[in-house]
Design an enzyme around this catalytic site. Structure first.
Site, PDB file in Angstrom:
ATOM      1  N   ASN A  28      -0.532   0.348  -5.439  1.00 22.21           N
ATOM      2  CA  ASN A  28      -1.596   1.307  -5.702  1.00 22.21           C
ATOM      3  C   ASN A  28      -1.028   2.701  -5.900  1.00 22.21           C
ATOM      4  O   ASN A  28       0.123   2.977  -5.590  1.00 22.21           O
ATOM      5  CB  ASN A  28      -2.649   1.302  -4.586  1.00 22.21           C
ATOM      6  CG  ASN A  28      -2.076   1.662  -3.227  1.00 22.21           C
ATOM      7  OD1 ASN A  28      -0.878   1.837  -3.065  1.00 22.21           O
ATOM      8  ND2 ASN A  28      -2.934   1.748  -2.231  1.00 22.21           N
ATOM      9  N   ASP A  33       0.844  -1.196   0.000  1.00 23.11           N
ATOM     10  CA  ASP A  33       0.000   0.000   0.000  1.00 23.11           C
ATOM     11  C   ASP A  33       0.889   1.261   0.000  1.00 23.11           C
ATOM     12  O   ASP A  33       0.866   2.050   0.935  1.00 23.11           O
ATOM     13  CB  ASP A  33      -0.900  -0.028   1.237  1.00 23.11           C
ATOM     14  CG  ASP A  33      -1.976   1.034   1.202  1.00 23.11           C
ATOM     15  OD1 ASP A  33      -2.101   1.726   0.174  1.00 23.11           O
ATOM     16  OD2 ASP A  33      -2.696   1.172   2.207  1.00 23.11           O
ATOM     17  N   ARG A  34       1.625   1.437  -1.082  1.00 26.78           N
ATOM     18  CA  ARG A  34       2.605   2.528  -1.170  1.00 26.78           C
ATOM     19  C   ARG A  34       1.946   3.868  -1.526  1.00 26.78           C
ATOM     20  O   ARG A  34       2.457   4.923  -1.227  1.00 26.78           O
ATOM     21  CB  ARG A  34       3.674   2.167  -2.205  1.00 26.78           C
ATOM     22  CG  ARG A  34       4.710   3.240  -2.484  1.00 26.78           C
ATOM     23  CD  ARG A  34       5.493   3.625  -1.247  1.00 26.78           C
ATOM     24  NE  ARG A  34       6.523   4.605  -1.540  1.00 26.78           N
ATOM     25  CZ  ARG A  34       6.324   5.905  -1.711  1.00 26.78           C
ATOM     26  NH1 ARG A  34       5.095   6.383  -1.623  1.00 26.78           N
ATOM     27  NH2 ARG A  34       7.318   6.728  -1.959  1.00 26.78           N
ATOM     28  N   LYS A  35       0.818   3.820  -2.225  1.00 21.15           N
ATOM     29  CA  LYS A  35       0.097   5.031  -2.653  1.00 21.15           C
ATOM     30  C   LYS A  35       1.029   5.990  -3.390  1.00 21.15           C
ATOM     31  O   LYS A  35       1.217   7.141  -3.013  1.00 21.15           O
ATOM     32  CB  LYS A  35      -0.553   5.746  -1.466  1.00 21.15           C
ATOM     33  CG  LYS A  35      -1.638   4.936  -0.757  1.00 21.15           C
ATOM     34  CD  LYS A  35      -2.304   5.768   0.339  1.00 21.15           C
ATOM     35  CE  LYS A  35      -3.442   5.006   1.008  1.00 21.15           C
ATOM     36  NZ  LYS A  35      -2.949   3.920   1.877  1.00 21.15           N
ATOM     37  N   PHE A  36       1.573   5.515  -4.504  1.00 24.59           N
ATOM     38  CA  PHE A  36       2.429   6.363  -5.325  1.00 24.59           C
ATOM     39  C   PHE A  36       1.655   7.603  -5.769  1.00 24.59           C
ATOM     40  O   PHE A  36       0.474   7.520  -6.117  1.00 24.59           O
ATOM     41  CB  PHE A  36       2.920   5.591  -6.552  1.00 24.59           C
ATOM     42  CG  PHE A  36       3.834   4.438  -6.221  1.00 24.59           C
ATOM     43  CD1 PHE A  36       5.168   4.665  -5.918  1.00 24.59           C
ATOM     44  CD2 PHE A  36       3.356   3.131  -6.210  1.00 24.59           C
ATOM     45  CE1 PHE A  36       6.013   3.609  -5.604  1.00 24.59           C
ATOM     46  CE2 PHE A  36       4.202   2.076  -5.907  1.00 24.59           C
ATOM     47  CZ  PHE A  36       5.532   2.315  -5.601  1.00 24.59           C
TER      48      PHE A  36
END
Length: 535
Positions: A372, A343-346
């Site tokens: 994601n 769940d890095r949320k680039f």
């Protein structure tokens, strides 16, 4: 020519000043303001007063309350130029939406919707107030497809009752509604009532704006202005006499495909694996491993592994990360047959996210099946991550599980799946409707790499796209940080999502395995019930 240039410059500058003073609370997002919108609105208001469409006295509204001001827009059908000007102004507010159909609320808004339909080339539906007792006996007339999205057109809104009645009739035949546009918002609770029923309201101007224009041109006396203002202040929340009914007919009409059937349609290998894992383990549960040490995460993964299809990690919150941890996590994932979602949320430009994904101390591309990203940077973020994924080689990522060798015998194509953050579960988040719609569009255009969404509900009719919903608890609740929880049944059965994401409800439990089993059973039962209801 100099005079023309000066006039155009004045028009532009005046529109900039007007745009800065618009009451943005009348619309979910700032509408496109044309250069001379101020003059268009003022001209329409004055013309409405001239033809007697704005009346002062004592009038009973549909909501049942008595009002000192009455807006009767039925007379505009006798003034074609005014009718066209009104429909053009209303269209300006919603031209950015992607609704496939228009439907005017009977009867005043029908000619407005007709003008929009003809000029914009947008198909229109017509709602009857009562079904005929002969012929087809239809309430909704026109050609449409199931699950098409329709924009509601209305002349004005007080409580929103008329709009909601029209929404229900459209829902009954399988047409969905998310937006409504009106010329005038009477500022008496209509916007709020519609929002509570999932409808965004777009208004050209408010009744306060109308009063200001009339006062400026001496068309309303001071005592009447005070009287109307006092009335509006004391009637800001008129209760709607309708609400959006449960869309059972839509659910039954729009057949819900099984996970097995959807897997066969996927071109992305990770998406196929995800569906296959869900079916094999009879689990649509993802556990969020929001813990701070490697040992805690590995222990949690082993405890819940038998009951999950996916484990979500936040690798950058681990205080003792080492490359050896990744090897151990992959071994547990293979042991229990689940996929790993980082769940890095680039959220940066394409070139930067390529490095964040494939390089650095964490080497995310070497072990995460799914990642994601936010859509805020634009579609370039999708392309950047996609290119980074395609460049992974065997020498760079020796421990990648479940990978397949490419045709040249040396290079290994690391297939990842990308989730786009389309909606969020925290209160006050800024993921607006327009943001969500654009995100869905980009996902559908890149479904070879984008495999779904982080969202609150089903967002796309593309069956290969997964819908994963966080903020799930066995009971409806919330927390002090603004997290809004939904039940597994609400998420899977009612909102048509596919996977529930659970964090604290599992990793803080005394018995993590038992908690995971309870969530797995509840979510899978909701899925089976939803599929059975569509047979």
């Amino acid at each position: 020519s100099c005079i023309k240039k000066l006039l155009l410059l004045f028009c532009f500058l005046d529109s900039v000043v007007f745009a800065s003073t618009i009451d943005m609370s009348t619309s979910p997002r700032p509408p496109a303001v044309s250069k001379c919108n101020r003059f268009v609105i003022e001209d329409i208001v004055l013309k409405l007063f001239e033809i007697g469409a704005v009346k002062f006295g004592e009038y009973k509204l549909k909501s049942g309350i008595m009002s000192p001001i009455y807006l009767d827009l039925r007379t505009i059908v006798s003034y074609p130029s005014l009718l066209q000007k009104i429909s053009d102004l209303m269209w300006d507010q919603v031209s950015h939406l992607d609704d496939a159909l228009l439907c005017g609320v009977p009867y005043t808004a029908l000619p407005i919707a007709t003008c929009m339909s003809i000029k914009q080339g947008k198909p229109m539906l017509m709602r009857r107030k009562e079904a005929k007792s002969y012929g087809t006996k239809k309430v909704i007339e026109g050609i449409f497809e199931k699950d098409q999205q329709c924009l509601i057109v209305e002349d004005l809104v007080t409580s929103g009752t008329s709009v909601l009645e029209t929404v229900n009739e459209l829902n009954n035949v399988g047409v969905r509604v998310r937006s409504a546009v009106v010329l005038i918002d009477r500022q008496q609770g209509g916007k709020e009532n519609l929002a509570q029923n999932g409808i965004d309201l777009y208004a050209c101007y408010t009744i306060q704006r109308l009063l200001q224009i009339l006062s400026k041109h001496n068309h309303i006396k001071t005592d009447m202005m005070s009287r109307v203002t006092a009335f509006l202040e004391s009637n800001q929340h008129v209760t709607a006499k309708a609400s959006v009914k449960q869309r059972k007919s839509v659910t039954l009409i729009a057949k819900r495909l099984s996970f097995e059937a959807r897997a066969d349609l996927c071109t992305n290998r990770i998406a196929r694996n995800m569906f296959a894992t869900m079916v094999e383990k009879q689990s649509n549960l993802c556990v969020s491993a929001d813990v701070s040490t490697c040992d805690e995460l590995l222990r949690l993964a082993d405890n819940v592994g038998p009951f999950i299809c996916l484990l979500k990690t936040h690798i950058d919150i681990l205080t003792d990360f080492t490359p050896a941890f990744v090897v151990k996590l992959q071994a547990i994932a293979q042991k229990h047959s689940f996929l790993i979602f980082e769940d890095r949320k680039f959220a940066d430009i394409g070139n930067t996210v390529q490095s964040q994904f494939s390089k650095g101390v964490y080497g995310i591309a070497s072990w995460a099946h799914i990642i994601n990203a936010h859509s805020v940077p634009g579609p370039g973020i999708i392309e950047g991550l996609k290119q980074a994924s395609s460049k992974c080689t065997r020498s760079e990522h020796k421990q990648q599980p479940q990978q397949q060798q490419s045709g040249d015998g040396d290079e290994l194509t690391v297939n990842h799946g990308l989730l786009l953050l389309a909606e969020m579960s925290s209160a006050g988040n800024l993921a607006t409707k327009d943001y969500t719609q654009t995100t869905v569009q980009w996902a559908e255009q890149n479904s070879d790499f984008v495999i779904g969404f982080i969202c609150r509900r089903k967002l796309s009719t593309n069956p290969t796209l997964l819908n994963m919903t966080p903020g799930v608890h066995l009971e409806v609740s919330g927390d002090a940080m603004g997290q809004q929880y939904l039940t597994p049944s609400k998420v899977i059965k009612d909102n048509e999502s596919d996977i529930i994401i659970v964090g604290r409800g599992v990793y803080r439990a005394q018995n993590q395995a038992e908690a995971a089993k309870q969530y797995r059973d509840a979510a899978w039962k909701a899925y089976l019930d939803a599929i059975d209801a569509n047979q």
